[in-house]
Motif scaffolding. Structure first.
Motif, short mmCIF file in Angstrom:
data_model
loop_
_atom_site.label_atom_id
_atom_site.label_comp_id
_atom_site.label_asym_id
_atom_site.label_seq_id
_atom_site.Cartn_x
_atom_site.Cartn_y
_atom_site.Cartn_z
N LEU A 1 -14.33 14.22 22.74
CA LEU A 1 -13.68 15.43 22.07
C LEU A 1 -12.91 14.99 20.95
O LEU A 1 -12.60 15.45 19.81
N GLU A 2 -11.93 13.99 20.99
CA GLU A 2 -11.13 13.50 19.76
C GLU A 2 -11.90 12.94 18.67
O GLU A 2 -11.62 13.37 17.57
N ALA A 3 -12.91 12.08 18.79
CA ALA A 3 -13.81 11.72 17.93
C ALA A 3 -14.45 12.96 17.11
O ALA A 3 -14.85 13.08 16.00
N THR A 4 -15.11 13.89 17.98
CA THR A 4 -15.64 15.08 17.51
C THR A 4 -14.53 15.82 16.63
O THR A 4 -15.20 16.42 15.58
N ARG A 5 -13.63 16.06 16.96
CA ARG A 5 -12.46 16.89 16.51
C ARG A 5 -12.12 16.20 15.08
O ARG A 5 -12.28 16.98 14.24
N ASP A 6 -12.07 14.97 15.21
CA ASP A 6 -11.68 14.45 13.86
C ASP A 6 -13.05 14.64 12.86
O ASP A 6 -12.59 14.69 11.68
N HIS A 7 -14.07 14.24 13.27
CA HIS A 7 -15.32 14.52 12.43
C HIS A 7 -15.35 15.57 11.99
O HIS A 7 -15.49 16.26 10.52
N TRP A 8 -15.14 16.94 12.78
CA TRP A 8 -15.29 18.49 12.49
C TRP A 8 -14.34 18.81 11.27
O TRP A 8 -14.36 19.43 10.40
N ARG A 9 -13.29 18.33 11.58
CA ARG A 9 -11.85 18.38 10.59
C ARG A 9 -12.34 18.14 9.11
O ARG A 9 -11.77 18.68 8.16
N GLY A 10 -13.33 17.09 9.04
CA GLY A 10 -13.74 16.64 7.84
C GLY A 10 -14.75 17.34 7.03
O GLY A 10 -15.30 16.96 5.88
N LEU A 11 -15.49 18.08 7.78
CA LEU A 11 -16.52 18.64 6.98
C LEU A 11 -16.08 19.99 6.41
O LEU A 11 -15.03 20.59 6.47
N GLN A 12 -17.00 20.53 5.48
CA GLN A 12 -16.76 21.52 4.63
C GLN A 12 -18.02 22.62 4.66
O GLN A 12 -18.89 22.56 4.97
N GLY A 13 -17.59 23.82 4.52
CA GLY A 13 -18.36 24.89 4.24
C GLY A 13 -19.20 25.07 5.39
O GLY A 13 -18.71 25.27 6.35
#
Length: 351
Positions: free
Chosen positions: A108-120
């Protein structure tokens, strides 16, 4: 082409899900630690397939998960990775906490950090789907069914660890906004199931001429769900489910354990008769009950049916016949997983 990161995709349900997804044109990055129940032979049809990338690794390896998310940019993470057998959790609960709780937190932590960097659109469309169990709800009496509002009351180390992971998934949505979905399913059966579970265990022991052990009085009830129907349900939730919601998945097939075993015996008697002509029901024997054995599970899947239009396509009679036929036709797969660590013996007998 869609890309999904699927964890635990060499296991029973995950393997069936991956085979189906790739066949439908989805690119799957498959992360599996290949513990005892993970089996690359389940995925043999995908060897050299360009739509399947297998990675041997652990969901608790956060740098590895982060690198896979960065490199492959999946639009969804589907988490099947778990220690899943109640009897094993009785003998060794620590492994269940490590994988199902600590591992899920790391994922979850790795996925959250990745998702935060996504755009649009990539951020808007991203999903994290967590696959869980009806066992988190505890045990039912003679009537009623589990709904998504049923209180959690886990009674085994396995179900307690899955309950904890469910709560973490919910918390990451409400605390961080991560777009999560959770499914809680009833007992699965079908091809590629590790033979410590009831149905493949009974098939294997029956064919070997061994005793068919029934816990307690054999009248514990489970709602049986064919694995292919579970996969279609997960797809429906992933594609159309409301973010933050939980969906129960059941097969509308409540059966007592003794009736399941007798149905398997009848199918084997018809398809592979014993040399002496006797019915395999003569191999049934009753043994001391599992410690903390939940009496009855039953799933109310009306929310999934109402909101997403899903229905199981197999009743139990169809599903169990297809399952027995698959195991009879794939004995080499069964023998390949019966290594020195498990030989159809009972585990989890002592509390």
């Amino acid at each position: 082409m869609k890309t999904w990161l699927v964890t635990g995709g060499a296991g029973f349900i995950g393997g069936n899900f991956v085979l189906d997804a790739v066949a439908r044109g989805i690119r799957v990055v498959n992360l599996d630690a290949l513990t005892y129940a993970g089996n690359r032979n389940t995925l043999a049809a995908l060897d050299e397939h360009p739509g399947h990338v297998f990675v041997h690794g652990d969901i608790g390896d956060r740098p590895l998960v982060a690198s896979l998310l960065q490199a492959h940019q999946p639009c969804a993470v589907v988490n099947f990775a778990a220690e899943s057998h109640v009897d094993r959790s009785i003998d060794g609960p620590a492994a269940f906490v490590q994988t199902n709780v600590v591992g899920t937190l790391s994922l979850l932590e790795a996925t959250r950090d990745h998702w935060r960097g996504l755009q649009g659109a990539a951020r808007e469309q991203f999903r994290f789907l967590h696959v869980s169990t009806d066992e988190v709800y505890g045990s039912l009496g003679d009537t009623g069914k589990f709904t998504e509002q049923s209180p959690y009351a886990p009674n085994s180390p396995y179900s307690a660890s899955k309950a904890a992971s469910d709560h973490l998934v919910r918390a990451f949505h409400h605390t961080y906004g991560l777009p999560v979905l959770t499914t809680n399913c009833s007992n699965n059966y079908g091809p590629f199931q590790f033979p410590e579970k009831l149905i493949p265990l009974v098939i294997a022991r029956a064919l070997a001429g061994e005793a068919l052990p029934i816990y307690g009085d054999g009248r514990n009830v489970r709602d049986w769900l064919y694995v292919g129907d579970h996969c279609t349900a997960i797809n429906a939730v992933l594609e159309r489910g409301r973010v933050g919601e939980t969906y129960n998945v059941g097969g509308d097939a409540e059966m007592q354990n003794i009736d399941v075993v007798q149905a398997i015996c009848a199918l084997l008697d018809a398809r592979r008769p014993r040399a002496d002509g006797a019915s395999r029901t003569s191999q049934i024997t009753y043994v001391a009950d599992r410690p903390g054995h939940d009496r009855r599970y039953a799933i109310d899947a009306s929310k999934l049916k109402r909101e997403l239009g899903w229905q199981p396509s197999h009743d139990f009679e169809q599903g169990i016949a297809a399952t027995v036929d698959w195991y009879l036709q794939h004995q080499e797969w069964v023998q390949g997983v019966l290594d020195g660590s498990y030989r159809l013996e009972r585990i989890g007998a002592a509390a």
